[in-house]
Design a protein around this motif. Sequence first.
Motif, PDB file in Angstrom:
ATOM      1  N   LEU A   1      -3.300  -1.025  -2.659  1.00 54.63           N
ATOM      2  CA  LEU A   1      -3.722  -2.494  -2.871  1.00 54.63           C
ATOM      3  C   LEU A   1      -1.893  -3.029  -3.655  1.00 54.63           C
ATOM      4  O   LEU A   1      -2.301  -2.424  -4.790  1.00 54.63           O
ATOM      5  N   THR A   2      -1.683  -3.426  -3.055  1.00 49.05           N
ATOM      6  CA  THR A   2      -0.507  -3.899  -4.184  1.00 49.05           C
ATOM      7  C   THR A   2      -0.545  -5.699  -3.620  1.00 49.05           C
ATOM      8  O   THR A   2      -0.784  -6.792  -2.810  1.00 49.05           O
ATOM      9  N   ASP A   3       0.355  -6.334  -5.655  1.00 48.32           N
ATOM     10  CA  ASP A   3      -0.473  -8.270  -5.663  1.00 48.32           C
ATOM     11  C   ASP A   3       1.545  -8.597  -4.616  1.00 48.32           C
ATOM     12  O   ASP A   3       2.099  -8.177  -5.641  1.00 48.32           O
ATOM     13  N   THR A   4       0.482  -9.505  -3.485  1.00 52.74           N
ATOM     14  CA  THR A   4       2.119 -10.127  -2.954  1.00 52.74           C
ATOM     15  C   THR A   4       1.557 -10.791  -2.065  1.00 52.74           C
ATOM     16  O   THR A   4       0.138 -11.167  -1.990  1.00 52.74           O
ATOM     17  N   GLU A   5       2.163 -11.728  -1.046  1.00 50.49           N
ATOM     18  CA  GLU A   5       1.817 -13.032  -0.348  1.00 50.49           C
ATOM     19  C   GLU A   5       1.037 -12.647   0.800  1.00 50.49           C
ATOM     20  O   GLU A   5       0.398 -13.514   1.508  1.00 50.49           O
ATOM     21  N   LEU A   6       0.812 -11.343   1.015  1.00 49.33           N
ATOM     22  CA  LEU A   6       0.349 -11.107   2.625  1.00 49.33           C
ATOM     23  C   LEU A   6      -1.557 -11.074   2.657  1.00 49.33           C
ATOM     24  O   LEU A   6      -2.046 -11.712   3.175  1.00 49.33           O
ATOM     25  N   GLY A   7      -2.111 -11.240   1.070  1.00 49.98           N
ATOM     26  CA  GLY A   7      -3.022 -11.406   0.634  1.00 49.98           C
ATOM     27  C   GLY A   7      -3.403 -13.254   1.154  1.00 49.98           C
ATOM     28  O   GLY A   7      -4.753 -13.163   2.185  1.00 49.98           O
TER      29      GLY A   7
END
Length: 259
Positions: A199-205
């Motif tokens: 789980l990584t904070d990127t724009e993918l979400g």
Amino acid sequence: MTNTTPHPYASLSGRTAVITGAASGMGEATARLLAAHGVRVCLLARRADRLTELAEKIGAEGGRALAVPADLTDQASVDAAAEQVHAAYGRVDLVVNAAGVMLPNPIADGRTDEWQRMLDTNVTGALRVIRAFTPGLIAAARDGGTADLVNISSIGAHVPFPNYAVYGATKAALTYLSQSLRTELGPHDVRVTNIEPGLTDTELGSHVDNAELSAQLDGMFDALIGLSSDDIADLIAYTTSRARHVNLRQAIVLPTRQA
């Protein structure tokens, strides 16, 4: 007393990197970190305005960056980008495939538009970049330099998550591709590294258009305290700054709370 110990990333200085997905997230963070350690960075992504802004920031901080707008789903666009990179900086010895899209939905929804977009970007797009720059990697290694291909896959490549079947399948393909490419490029002294972030904070979400799944993702971040893009960039810099005979072939990096 002056500390004369070299920075652990000092060996990166003077190299030339191509970084896809450089307009945001892991790609942007990687570009900034590598540039800060003397790497000439070629920024590939579709959003020209974001690339120009990033290149200007890197330049203002004393680095060297080239903004190269490109659509990885289009072969002609990738070919033109490769020509621009080679004309400006010559041979590339470090490639980071950071571009990707994540579009989760139940398989029963039959979202063929999403399936195709993920396949075109996450798999075929990466292949196009590999094809364009592998000759340079081989030539750099042949001349005694360090040469790296880094593919950013996902923990989803081998840990199933409901409603992420197609995304996981594209990342599994990239993980297998990395494994197979080591048998082809390793004998040429080109290192291939596959990184599987959790789980990584990127724009993918922000790509998720399913409200329930989007809320579920937000809840996971709150519970697990996800990684940052800078965390992944730091891992890439560490990996590619090792002695040229050392290949950190596979890295799974998770938030401590993620099982």
